[in-house]
Write a protein that holds these residues in place. Sequence first.
Motif, PDB file in Angstrom:
ATOM      1  N   THR A   1       0.918  -1.215  -0.010  1.00 40.84           N
ATOM      2  CA  THR A   1       0.067   0.091   0.085  1.00 40.84           C
ATOM      3  C   THR A   1       0.896   1.272  -0.139  1.00 40.84           C
ATOM      4  O   THR A   1       0.658   2.160  -0.639  1.00 40.84           O
TER       5      THR A   1
ATOM      6  N   ARG B   1       2.245   1.723  -3.505  1.00 36.85           N
ATOM      7  CA  ARG B   1       1.361   2.183  -4.275  1.00 36.85           C
ATOM      8  C   ARG B   1       1.023   3.865  -4.200  1.00 36.85           C
ATOM      9  O   ARG B   1       0.862   4.352  -5.059  1.00 36.85           O
ATOM     10  N   ARG B   2       1.004   4.043  -2.979  1.00 35.43           N
ATOM     11  CA  ARG B   2       0.719   5.756  -2.673  1.00 35.43           C
ATOM     12  C   ARG B   2       1.855   6.434  -3.060  1.00 35.43           C
ATOM     13  O   ARG B   2       1.402   7.372  -3.386  1.00 35.43           O
TER      14      ARG B   2
ATOM     15  N   ILE C   1       1.753   9.319  -5.587  1.00 36.86           N
ATOM     16  CA  ILE C   1       2.287  10.596  -5.482  1.00 36.86           C
ATOM     17  C   ILE C   1       3.353  11.084  -6.614  1.00 36.86           C
ATOM     18  O   ILE C   1       3.168  12.285  -6.959  1.00 36.86           O
TER      19      ILE C   1
END
Length: 157
Positions: free
Chosen positions: A104, A107-108, A112
């Motif tokens: 996660t 992915r974040r 960004i």
Amino acid sequence: MNTQSLPLPTSFALTLRGYDRDQVDEYLAETRDELRLLALDRDAALAEAETLARRLEAARTENDRLRVRLDRLVGTPADPAAVGDRVRRMLELARTEADAIVTTARRRADAILEQAAAVERRTAARLRAIDDFLAHAEHLLAEEPEPMAPGKHLAAA
């Protein structure tokens, strides 16, 4: 801002001896106002780019920190034979959860990074358009006729 969207007259009305001074003065005032707005827009775009660069750097730092943490967790697994079934199950659940957290976070961080890169590209394009317009406007203002003495008009000369 696209310079083609600005209402730039191609000519001024001719008077008896030259151009209509009021029309030229109004055009120059509008051009100066537009230049001020474009400079403000440019400054805002630069500030936005700086903010995004800071966010991008923070995301990269967080991503690096999480990678180090993951490497440490993966690099020192507990020996399943040395622990009971309940502890082994807890370790498996912890690893699964850690993998999910890292996935996660990656992915974040990638999202960004993509967002920052897209905004930086748009900001760079806006800045180039503003610079082109400012250069054109400065060229037009440089060609501005010398101011006449008060009370004299081109038509009266």
